[in-house]
Scaffold this motif. Structure first.
Motif, short mmCIF file in Angstrom:
data_model
loop_
_atom_site.label_atom_id
_atom_site.label_comp_id
_atom_site.label_asym_id
_atom_site.label_seq_id
_atom_site.Cartn_x
_atom_site.Cartn_y
_atom_site.Cartn_z
N ASP A 160 2.80 8.99 3.69
CA ASP A 160 2.27 8.06 4.81
C ASP A 160 2.20 9.52 5.41
N LYS A 161 2.55 10.71 5.07
CA LYS A 161 2.91 11.69 6.05
C LYS A 161 2.99 11.38 7.60
N TYR A 162 2.97 11.58 8.93
CA TYR A 162 3.12 12.17 9.45
C TYR A 162 4.47 10.77 10.57
N TRP A 163 3.09 9.70 9.91
CA TRP A 163 4.12 8.37 10.12
C TRP A 163 5.95 8.75 9.46
N THR A 164 6.07 9.46 9.59
CA THR A 164 7.51 9.60 8.49
C THR A 164 8.65 10.07 9.43
N GLY A 165 8.10 10.70 10.35
CA GLY A 165 9.27 11.33 11.49
C GLY A 165 9.57 9.99 12.31
N ILE A 166 8.29 8.79 12.16
CA ILE A 166 8.48 7.83 13.17
C ILE A 166 8.96 7.04 12.76
N ALA A 167 9.05 6.76 11.46
CA ALA A 167 9.72 5.76 10.96
C ALA A 167 11.28 6.12 10.99
N THR A 168 11.74 7.35 10.06
CA THR A 168 12.78 7.46 10.53
C THR A 168 13.35 6.98 11.34
N THR A 213 0.99 -0.96 0.17
CA THR A 213 -0.57 -0.16 -0.20
C THR A 213 1.05 1.26 -0.07
N LYS A 214 0.43 2.31 -0.23
CA LYS A 214 0.81 3.91 -0.34
C LYS A 214 1.62 4.02 1.08
N LYS A 215 0.87 3.92 2.03
CA LYS A 215 1.29 4.23 3.11
C LYS A 215 2.20 2.91 3.89
N THR A 216 1.99 1.73 3.24
CA THR A 216 3.42 1.17 3.54
C THR A 216 4.53 1.90 2.90
N LEU A 249 16.07 -2.35 0.80
CA LEU A 249 15.27 -3.86 0.45
C LEU A 249 13.78 -2.61 0.75
N PRO A 250 13.81 -1.69 1.50
CA PRO A 250 13.09 -0.75 1.24
C PRO A 250 12.76 -0.44 0.15
N GLU A 251 13.63 0.59 -0.46
CA GLU A 251 13.82 1.66 -1.08
C GLU A 251 14.03 1.16 -2.53
N ALA A 252 13.87 -0.53 -2.62
CA ALA A 252 14.15 -1.10 -3.81
C ALA A 252 12.30 -1.29 -4.09
N ALA A 253 11.87 -1.10 -2.73
CA ALA A 253 10.58 -1.92 -3.12
C ALA A 253 9.53 -0.66 -3.48
N GLY A 254 9.93 0.59 -2.61
CA GLY A 254 9.54 1.50 -3.24
C GLY A 254 9.54 2.02 -4.92
N GLY A 300 5.58 3.99 2.00
CA GLY A 300 5.66 5.52 2.53
C GLY A 300 6.75 5.47 3.85
N PHE A 301 6.11 4.06 4.59
CA PHE A 301 6.80 4.34 6.31
C PHE A 301 7.71 3.33 5.89
N LEU A 302 8.21 2.03 4.73
CA LEU A 302 9.42 1.64 4.50
C LEU A 302 10.72 3.08 3.94
N VAL A 303 10.11 3.20 3.51
CA VAL A 303 11.42 4.84 2.67
C VAL A 303 11.78 5.06 3.50
N ALA A 304 10.65 5.65 4.61
CA ALA A 304 11.25 6.96 5.43
C ALA A 304 12.43 6.17 6.78
N LEU A 305 12.44 4.32 6.56
CA LEU A 305 12.86 3.70 7.19
C LEU A 305 13.85 3.39 6.88
N ALA A 306 14.29 3.37 5.67
CA ALA A 306 15.64 3.81 5.11
C ALA A 306 16.32 4.36 4.94
N GLY A 307 15.37 5.44 4.87
CA GLY A 307 16.52 7.13 5.30
C GLY A 307 16.78 6.75 6.62
N GLY A 308 16.22 6.50 7.50
CA GLY A 308 16.64 7.08 8.21
C GLY A 308 17.93 6.13 8.51
#
Length: 231
Positions: free
Chosen positions: A208-216, A27-30, A132-137, A32-40
């Protein structure tokens, strides 16, 4: 044998991520969350593993100049990619992974020479965590505008290039002065910083809006933990 296993795992993460993004349920939210996780994770990699060693041991002025060159180079290539494939094609993430991945994997290959198990886990884990998440997105977005088979082959080719870079670093750059290797890593660090600003965080917040901060933050914590294992 250890080097081959690490290179395989890190490169396979790109292919696994691409398969997930193209054929799996994402999903788009997932996404976004994974890409932010990779960013962190990439924040830690850029500062602690790529740029900081050069700041501590090389010329500060040259190091900072190389970081700027890396960022400028990525920005230029990202612009060209978007002109060809469009802003939402996922090509920007592919450019990000390739541009910062080649020097990063060169450095990985060199670092594996004589490295202990914990250091190997820290290095390969941080790269895998971001790949992994960057490639998925990226693959998911590219498959919306291009043939799924073509997109998958493109990501497989990218994984092969990065695997080759790691092997070249391990077998051909073992005698290169650490000073020059630090500059290669600093270039990668600059490219990572630019990719975070242009591709990773804007894309994640949009989906994923503000969940980006948590995922990062989660990605940053995981990468810091892996980095602490290698100390």
């Amino acid at each position: 044998m250890t080097t081959s296993i690490v290179v395989f795992v890190v490169s396979a993460a790109l292919i696994a991520g691409a398969l997930w993004g193209i054929y799996g349920s994402l999903t788009k939210k997932t996404e976004g969350f994974l890409v932010a996780l990779a960013g962190g994770a990439l924040l830690v990699s850029a500062l602690l593993e790529l740029i900081n060693p050069a700041l501590e041991n090389n010329s500060v002025y040259i190091t900072l100049a190389v970081v700027f060159i890396g960022a400028t180079t990525f920005t230029g290539l990202d612009y060209l990619v978007k002109k060809k494939w469009g802003n939402n094609s996922g090509g920007g993430l592919l450019a990000a992974i390739t541009l910062d991945g080649i020097p990063e994997n060169l450095a990985l290959g060199v670092a594996l020479i004589g490295a202990g198990p914990l250091s190997v886990a820290a290095l390969s884990g941080s790269i895998l965590l971001s790949n992994l998440p960057e490639a998925a997105g990226g693959a998911k977005e590219m498959s919306e505008n291009h043939s799924k088979k073509k997109v998958l082959l493109l990501w497989i080719a990218t994984a092969a290039i990065l695997a080759m870079a790691a092997l070249v670093g391990h077998f051909l750059l073992s005698d290169v002065k650490q000073e020059y290797l630090n500059y290669i890593k600093s270039f990668a660090g600059g490219a990572v910083v630019a990719s975070l600003a242009l591709e990773v965080f804007p894309k994640s917040f949009k989906k994923d809006k503000y969940w980006t901060g948590i995922a990062t933050t989660i990605g940053l914590i995981l990468a810091l933990f892996l980095n602490s294992l290698g100390e």
